[in-house]
Design a protein around this motif. Structure first.
Motif, mmCIF file in Angstrom:
data_model
loop_
_atom_site.group_PDB
_atom_site.id
_atom_site.type_symbol
_atom_site.label_atom_id
_atom_site.label_comp_id
_atom_site.label_asym_id
_atom_site.label_seq_id
_atom_site.Cartn_x
_atom_site.Cartn_y
_atom_site.Cartn_z
ATOM 1 N N ILE A 1 0.850 -1.182 0.000
ATOM 2 C CA ILE A 1 0.000 0.000 0.000
ATOM 3 C C ILE A 1 0.888 1.235 0.000
ATOM 4 O O ILE A 1 2.006 1.218 0.528
ATOM 5 N N GLU A 2 0.380 2.297 -0.617
ATOM 6 C CA GLU A 2 1.072 3.585 -0.582
ATOM 7 C C GLU A 2 0.232 4.578 0.184
ATOM 8 O O GLU A 2 -0.981 4.688 -0.029
ATOM 9 N N LYS A 3 0.857 5.314 1.086
ATOM 10 C CA LYS A 3 0.195 6.384 1.820
ATOM 11 C C LYS A 3 1.158 7.553 1.942
ATOM 12 O O LYS A 3 2.266 7.404 2.479
ATOM 13 N N ASP A 4 0.750 8.698 1.403
ATOM 14 C CA ASP A 4 1.564 9.921 1.463
ATOM 15 C C ASP A 4 2.970 9.693 0.917
ATOM 16 O O ASP A 4 3.967 10.168 1.480
ATOM 17 N N GLY A 5 3.054 8.934 -0.170
ATOM 18 C CA GLY A 5 4.331 8.739 -0.844
ATOM 19 C C GLY A 5 5.233 7.685 -0.249
ATOM 20 O O GLY A 5 6.343 7.470 -0.737
ATOM 21 N N VAL A 6 4.765 6.987 0.808
ATOM 22 C CA VAL A 6 5.551 5.930 1.442
ATOM 23 C C VAL A 6 4.918 4.580 1.122
ATOM 24 O O VAL A 6 3.691 4.430 1.167
ATOM 25 N N LEU A 7 5.760 3.599 0.809
ATOM 26 C CA LEU A 7 5.280 2.262 0.469
ATOM 27 C C LEU A 7 5.357 1.363 1.698
ATOM 28 O O LEU A 7 6.373 1.328 2.404
ATOM 29 N N ASP B 1 -3.628 5.506 -0.314
ATOM 30 C CA ASP B 1 -3.750 6.283 -1.545
ATOM 31 C C ASP B 1 -3.766 5.371 -2.766
ATOM 32 O O ASP B 1 -4.412 5.674 -3.771
ATOM 33 N N SER B 2 -3.035 4.253 -2.674
ATOM 34 C CA SER B 2 -2.954 3.317 -3.791
ATOM 35 C C SER B 2 -2.551 1.957 -3.240
ATOM 36 O O SER B 2 -1.888 1.876 -2.203
#
Length: 271
Positions: free
Chosen positions: A182-188, A231-232
């Motif tokens: 998962i990606e959140k605020d540019g962190v994987l 986010d993704s």
């Protein structure tokens, strides 16, 4: 084509512990242009899994010869499966440690998916089935896949490509056939696999690539809510590489630039 212990045949003994107890491990490998993708990582995991379960490690030179023969006979683009069981044993759970492993190398049809799936993502659902905890088996790709079999029976819709599995603590672990990012605020992020789940070679590849790019993946416990607030989201295995998720249940996700980049990088390794 099927090779069992160096011979072309399709039978094993009914006394084989792999059949009796699921006492063994396996690897599923994408072969493209006669080249087994991520081969070194698959071999490393196979040896590690044998050591973890105290199964005798197969002769790796003979294994390589069997793999080469299967690829030569069946074509350059196939799915290769390697199964190693503890071998033939006496009745009962106890093993002596002197068993000779059964080594099976076989091929199947090429794994094919569309370019559109990599661009737009695929759909998934949350499974009702929960993964149990076992630190002795966590991370290993062992032969007992009953939890995955039960989970995969939860849907028939061909538009749904994966089922997301949680454990008994309601933490996200993996898909029925994939790992999760998962990606959140540019962190994987990717789930910890210290109590359950399979540590996939494609997952390992992503982690290594991100570390080399000075953008390491954070391995942590991930809740269902954290997944839904991402986010993704993407899934990975050695056949598909990395593939975005467009939807889990009713929740729709966009494919972020970071996920697009990771998908593109790993297509080179798995295709």
């Amino acid at each position: 084509m099927i090779i069992v212990n160096g011979q072309q045949k399709s039978e094993i003994s009914v006394k084989d512990r792999g059949l009796f107890y699921g006492d063994g491990i396996f690897e599923t490998i994408k072969v493209k242009g006669a080249m087994p993708k991520l081969w070194t990582m698959h071999l490393d995991r196979l040896v590690h899994s044998c050591h973890a379960l105290k199964i005798a490690v197969p002769n790796l030179k003979h294994l390589q010869d069997d793999v080469d023969k299967v690829i030569k006979e069946t074509g350059p683009n196939v799915v290769l499966k390697i199964i190693v069981t503890r071998g033939i044993g006496n009745r009962g759970y106890t093993y002596t440690g002197n068993e000779q492993p059964t080594v099976i190398v076989m091929s199947g049809p090429e794994y094919v998916t569309s370019e559109r799936d990599y661009l737009n993502g695929v759909k998934a659902i949350f499974c009702r089935t929960r993964l149990s905890h076992n630190t002795n088996l966590a991370g290993l790709k062992h032969l007992n896949r009953l939890e995955q079999v039960i989970a995969r029976a939860e849907w028939q819709d061909p538009q749904i490509r994966e089922g997301i599995l949680l454990d008994n603590d309601e933490l996200v672990i993996e898909g029925t056939m994939s790992n999760i990012f998962i990606e959140k605020d540019g962190v994987l992020y990717t789930p910890k696999l210290d109590k359950s789940g399979v540590s996939g070679v494609a997952r390992r590849k992503v982690i290594e690539i991100q570390e080399a790019a000075k953008a390491p993946v954070c391995v942590k416990n991930i809740t269902k809510n954290e997944l839904l607030c991402a986010d993704s989201v993407a899934i990975s295995n050695s056949l598909m590489g990395v593939m975005p998720l467009s939807q889990i249940g009713d929740k729709v996700f966009t494919v972020s630039p970071l996920i697009k980049e990771i998908v593109s990088r790993n297509l080179h390794d798995c295709n």
